[in-house]
Scaffold this active site. Sequence first.
Site, mmCIF file in Angstrom:
data_model
loop_
_atom_site.group_PDB
_atom_site.id
_atom_site.type_symbol
_atom_site.label_atom_id
_atom_site.label_comp_id
_atom_site.label_asym_id
_atom_site.label_seq_id
_atom_site.Cartn_x
_atom_site.Cartn_y
_atom_site.Cartn_z
ATOM 1 N N GLY A 76 0.868 -1.175 0.000
ATOM 2 C CA GLY A 76 0.000 0.000 0.000
ATOM 3 C C GLY A 76 0.904 1.223 0.000
ATOM 4 C CG ASP A 126 -0.039 2.185 -5.683
ATOM 5 O OD1 ASP A 126 -1.193 1.744 -5.892
ATOM 6 O OD2 ASP A 126 0.700 1.738 -4.789
HETATM 7 O O1 MRU Z 1 0.773 -3.948 -4.831
HETATM 8 P P1 MRU Z 1 0.107 -3.261 -3.667
HETATM 9 O O2 MRU Z 1 -0.766 -4.172 -2.883
HETATM 10 O O3 MRU Z 1 1.072 -2.496 -2.821
HETATM 11 O O4 MRU Z 1 -0.839 -2.184 -4.362
HETATM 12 C C1 MRU Z 1 -1.496 -1.274 -3.552
HETATM 13 C C2 MRU Z 1 -2.553 -0.525 -4.238
HETATM 14 O O5 MRU Z 1 -2.671 -0.530 -5.437
HETATM 15 C C3 MRU Z 1 -3.405 0.333 -3.376
HETATM 16 O O6 MRU Z 1 -4.682 0.440 -3.913
HETATM 17 C C4 MRU Z 1 -2.756 1.719 -3.313
HETATM 18 O O7 MRU Z 1 -1.470 1.619 -2.765
HETATM 19 C C5 MRU Z 1 -3.533 2.655 -2.524
HETATM 20 S S1 MRU Z 1 -3.378 2.251 -0.807
HETATM 21 C C6 MRU Z 1 -3.952 3.512 0.042
#
Ligand code: MRU
Length: 351
Positions: free
Chosen positions: A49, A236
């Site tokens: 996240g 992200d």
């Molecule tokens: O690969 P991840 O699980 O780290 O991806 C995270 C996401 O795409 C979330 O939706 C994003 O970080 C927003 S979290 C507030």
Amino acid sequence: MREPVQNVALSGGAVRIIDQTRLPGELVYLDLRTREELYEAIHSLRVRGAPAIGIFAAYAVYVLAAEYDPADFFPALDRDCDYLISSRPTAVNLARQVERMRALAHAMKGQPQETILSALRAEATAIHQEDIAMCRAIAEAGLGLLHPGDTVLTHCNAGPLATSEYGTGLGPLMLAAERGLDIKAYVDETRPLLQGARLTAWELQNAGIDCTLICDNMAALAMQQGKIQAVLAGCDRMAANGDAANKIGTMGAAILAKHFGVPVYILLPSSTIDLSCATGADIPIECRDGEEIRAKWYAQPMAPAGVKCWNPAFDVTDHTLITAIVTEKGVLYPPYEGQLAALFGNKEETE
Ligand code: MRU
């Protein structure tokens, strides 16, 4: 009142995390100390996240710096900052918070090491506290876009595990639950790593929120049948024009939503906005091991050995598909470009 999830914390000479790869089956905490452990935790999504990896990396810089030989302090700091940043490319929070820690230390060159260390510790704590406050404000602003009785579609996990306390994409749901408002969720399982099934469903259940798990390819039918009143997603990295990189599949959900006239809300803290990217085309997209598609989470592989797999971890939702952007400063409606620069133009540039 919900107990806040302590997904990332400083614990003595370690960074303590909930190992998100073990959820929902087991709630396991890990204390991480070495540069290799800290890198691996980000790379293998034990901590994940965008805001959470930024906070984690800030604590990691402090924990590593506390062990440096004074004669080698700045070369070791630079080496470890670069190493941590290289663990994942897409979420800008990671590089941004590591660079913030590095810049602080460099600005204090010549001061006693103990003074620099206590400043680094305070800075990492400040980064964490700022995220808590931003998530609370995002939750409040996002809730203003919903109505009691609504059901929203979520994608990936943008809750407390991915951020701090309220989360971003899930913040309005968490706040609604606290206030006794009836807002339900359909939860995309989010192939291939199942952040929706494993993490979002777990968080929503724990918060007592009515949620229904669906496979990603069921969202179109749910929208066609009028089951969904809004799509809520985190981010992200957001470019200056409002293009939003988020978990693979977010773009598909947004395209469906446009077709069916469902609003799409992207909720993010300003620490996720990268004005140095003019558009989403400038955002680096992480490509992960194909074994995550073919075999991970299955008792046996579900595709033949040796089959080629393409596993991009993120996609970019075009700003034209986004009904509103919700930040700690409130709700923005199109056109985003000038507004994002005006509101957040003083954020440091990362690349
Ligand atoms: O690969 P991840 O699980 O780290 O991806 C995270 C996401 O795409 C979330 O939706 C994003 O970080 C927003 S979290 C507030």
